[in-house]
Structure formats: structure tokens, C-alpha cells
Design an enzyme around this catalytic site. Structure first.
Site, PDB file in Angstrom:
ATOM      1  N   ASP A  11       0.236   8.088   1.770  1.00 32.55           N
ATOM      2  CA  ASP A  11      -1.127   7.915   1.260  1.00 32.55           C
ATOM      3  C   ASP A  11      -1.102   8.136  -0.254  1.00 32.55           C
ATOM      4  O   ASP A  11      -0.172   8.741  -0.786  1.00 32.55           O
ATOM      5  CB  ASP A  11      -2.098   8.907   1.916  1.00 32.55           C
ATOM      6  CG  ASP A  11      -3.549   8.625   1.518  1.00 32.55           C
ATOM      7  OD1 ASP A  11      -4.054   7.539   1.853  1.00 32.55           O
ATOM      8  OD2 ASP A  11      -4.172   9.460   0.851  1.00 32.55           O
ATOM      9  N   CYS A  74      -3.025   4.487   4.127  1.00 32.30           N
ATOM     10  CA  CYS A  74      -3.945   4.367   2.997  1.00 32.30           C
ATOM     11  C   CYS A  74      -4.501   2.947   3.078  1.00 32.30           C
ATOM     12  O   CYS A  74      -3.729   1.978   3.039  1.00 32.30           O
ATOM     13  CB  CYS A  74      -3.181   4.562   1.694  1.00 32.30           C
ATOM     14  SG  CYS A  74      -4.146   4.240   0.209  1.00 32.30           S
ATOM     15  N   HIS A 195      -9.927   9.208   3.583  1.00 38.11           N
ATOM     16  CA  HIS A 195     -10.616  10.421   3.114  1.00 38.11           C
ATOM     17  C   HIS A 195     -11.950  10.648   3.831  1.00 38.11           C
ATOM     18  O   HIS A 195     -12.432  11.773   3.911  1.00 38.11           O
ATOM     19  CB  HIS A 195     -10.937  10.302   1.619  1.00 38.11           C
ATOM     20  CG  HIS A 195      -9.774  10.571   0.715  1.00 38.11           C
ATOM     21  ND1 HIS A 195      -8.690   9.745   0.650  1.00 38.11           N
ATOM     22  CD2 HIS A 195      -9.550  11.565  -0.167  1.00 38.11           C
ATOM     23  CE1 HIS A 195      -7.844  10.221  -0.253  1.00 38.11           C
ATOM     24  NE2 HIS A 195      -8.340  11.329  -0.759  1.00 38.11           N
TER      25      HIS A 195
HETATM   26  N1  DGL Z   1      -7.318   7.259   1.097  1.00 41.88           N
HETATM   27  C1  DGL Z   1      -7.176   5.983   0.500  1.00 41.88           C
HETATM   28  C2  DGL Z   1      -7.650   4.883   1.432  1.00 41.88           C
HETATM   29  O1  DGL Z   1      -7.595   5.018   2.631  1.00 41.88           O
HETATM   30  C3  DGL Z   1      -7.811   5.756  -0.831  1.00 41.88           C
HETATM   31  C4  DGL Z   1      -7.944   6.885  -1.751  1.00 41.88           C
HETATM   32  C5  DGL Z   1      -7.733   6.449  -3.152  1.00 41.88           C
HETATM   33  O2  DGL Z   1      -8.643   5.849  -3.755  1.00 41.88           O
HETATM   34  O3  DGL Z   1      -6.638   6.706  -3.634  1.00 41.88           O
HETATM   35  O4  DGL Z   1      -8.063   3.840   0.963  1.00 41.88           O
END
Ligand code: DGL
Length: 274
Positions: A11, A74, A195
Site C-alpha cells: 500500500d 491500494c 483507508h
Molecule cells: N489507500 C490508498 C487506496 O486504497 C490510497 C491512499 C493514498 O492516497 O495514498 O487508494
């Protein structure tokens, strides 16, 4: 084979820990290594080229650690880098290693969850602009209508541990209202950023009770279980000693302290430079 061939989970920072938690629960016998690119997070507002370059460097690092399989936990990386890595980089190097993302497993079931046929997506700016959710859902459920809302301030609020405070309410409500204003028929909302499960309490308070909110952890874990069953050539290369290790590209003491909001059990990480 080397004694340790863990599954890599990646991530941009802490968010993927919410997915890792579900994966470890579902596949407790496997070895995993987690990498958070905290030094370069957030990815959400970065260009395609930058997200691709950062993600590719992370994937190369996982391969150098012996991982036969890497999960991009991510959404931003899955949206902006996965396809190029799969179709260009892995193909060119003829590696037997594989890289998977989190968008496909989520979109595969999105249409099954909605009764009205109208689904909302909340995600980072990068994921929304990539149209990945819209395009993928269309492939599996052409009849489903998809409404999207970028929530650029949520990741910074969460990364700074401000998400439970009263100050967060303004921005939670703002993006929830903006999504709801697009259609009164939405009955299912996908949290398209790893997140966002940390905002679930506040999101529940601002969405009407009949709207179901769907986080990705369990969906991705279930999909990984199926993938390993269907791909014995990859499963056979994954080591299984229930080992779990954590790496970050930024300060590891800080990572260990901060990660408790996302993972709930103590973490001791190591710093790496990509
Ligand atoms: N956690 C990431 C996602 O699932 C994004 C977080 C970030 O902007 O780095 O997109």
C-alpha cells in the site's frame, strides 16, 4: 526453493493494513510481508506516471524478497499501475511471479449486492479519474449504474489521526452529500480506498440506514483464497510458516506507533529504501 517465499501486500502507506488483516485471518498458514510506501504517500493525487513508477519499484522490491505473488492493496496503485505492470513488465520479463489488485475482486461482486442497480463509489481522486471502477463494473454488470465521488481530504485526515475528531465531520458529510446528490436510488456504496474503513462510524452516521457500505478487506481475502485454489502453480511456491513481517519506506518507529489504528495488534517494522 528459498525457505521464505511470502505473499507481498503493498500500500502507499497504512491503508493496506486493513486488507492485510482480513487476508491473514482467511489464510493464517501463509507467510506475508507488508510494505507501506509511507515516504511517498499519499498516492491519491499523483499522476499516472508517478503512481506507476512508485508501484513498479515496490513490486521489484517484493520480487527481490522472494515473493511469488504481490497484492496491490491500494486502489490507487491498482487503478493506475496494475494493468501496465501485468501486461508490460511481467510479460516482458517472463517472470512466473504474479501481481493482483483490489479493484477487480470488489467489482466482481458489486452488482450482486445492489437491489436498485445503483452503486456509489467513494475513492481517491486518482482512482475516480481513472474510471477503473466504472469500467470494471460495466464488464461484469452492464446494467448497473455507477456514481462516483472523489474524497481527496479523507486520507490526509486519517493519516494524521484526525478522522475521529469533530473536525472530520465537515469533510465526511461534504463528500457523502455530494455522492447522494447524484441519485436517490443508490443502495450500495463501495469504499474504494483501503483507508476508508477507519471512517466507518462517521460514514454510517451520515448515510441513510438503508444504504449498505462495503469495505474491501474480506472481499479481497476471499478472492485471494479462490485464486490460490485455482492456481496451484503459484500456491505451491508460497511458503507457509505463518510468518508476518512489516516494512516501511519512512521512519519505522513512527510506522509502528501509527499502524495500531489500522491493524490493532503490535507491529515491529523495518525501514527500506526503494
Ligand atoms: N489507500 C490508498 C487506496 O486504497 C490510497 C491512499 C493514498 O492516497 O495514498 O487508494
Amino acid at each position: 526453493m528459498p525457505s521464505s517465499q511470502p505473499i507481498g501486500v503493498f500500500d502507499s502507506g497504512y491503508g493496506g493494513l486493513t486488507v492485510l488483516k482480513s487476508i491473514v485471518e482467511k489464510l493464517p498458514g501463509y507467510d506475508f510481508i507488508y510494505l507501506g510506501d509511507n515516504a511517498r504517500a499519499p498516492y491519491g493525487n499523483r499522476s499516472f506516471e508517478t503512481v506507476y513508477q512508485y508501484t513498479r519499484e515496490a513490486v521489484e522490491w517484493f520480487f527481490s524478497k522472494g515473493c511469488p505473488l504481490v497484492i496491490l492493496a491500494c486502489n490507487t496503485s491498482s487503478a493506475k499501475a496494475l494493468r501496465t505492470i501485468q501486461q508490460q513488465d511481467l510479460a516482458a520479463s517472463a517472470t512466473p511471479n504474479r501481481v493482483l489488485g483490489v479493484i477487480r475482486p470488489t467489482t466482481e461482486i458489486a452488482g450482486l449486492l445492489s437491489k436498485t442497480g445503483q452503486v456509489g463509489i467513494l475513492a481517491t481522486q486518482g482512482t475516480i479519474l481513472s474510471q477503473s471502477y466504472v469500467l470494471e463494473i460495466k464488464k461484469f454488470f452492464p446494467e448497473i449504474k455507477v456514481f462516483q465521488q472523489a474524497c481527496p481530504l479523507w486520507v490526509p485526515l486519517i493519516e494524521n489521526n484526525e478522522h475521529q475528531g469533530a473536525g472530520a465531520d465537515y469533510f465526511v458529510k461534504k463528500y457523502v452529500d455530494a455522492l447522494l446528490a447524484q441519485s436517490a436510488q443508490i443502495d450500495t456504496v463501495l469504499l474504494g480506498c483501503t483507508h476508508y474503513p477507519l471512517l466507518l462510524d462517521k460514514l454510517r452516521a451520515y448515510f441513510p440506514a438503508h444504504i449498505q457500505l462495503v469495505a474491501q478487506g474480506e472481499i479481497v481475502a476471499e478472492s485471494l483464497l479462490k485464486y490460490l485454489k485455482n492456481h496451484p502453480e503459484i500456491d505451491g511456491r508460497c511458503s507457509k510458516h505463518s510468518d508476518l513481517s512489516f516494512y516501511t519506506t519512512d521512519d519505522n518507529i513512527d510506522f509502528d506507533r501509527h499502524s495500531s489504528y489500522f491493524y490493532k495488534s503490535a507491529i515491529r517494522s523495518e525501514r527500506v529504501f526503494l
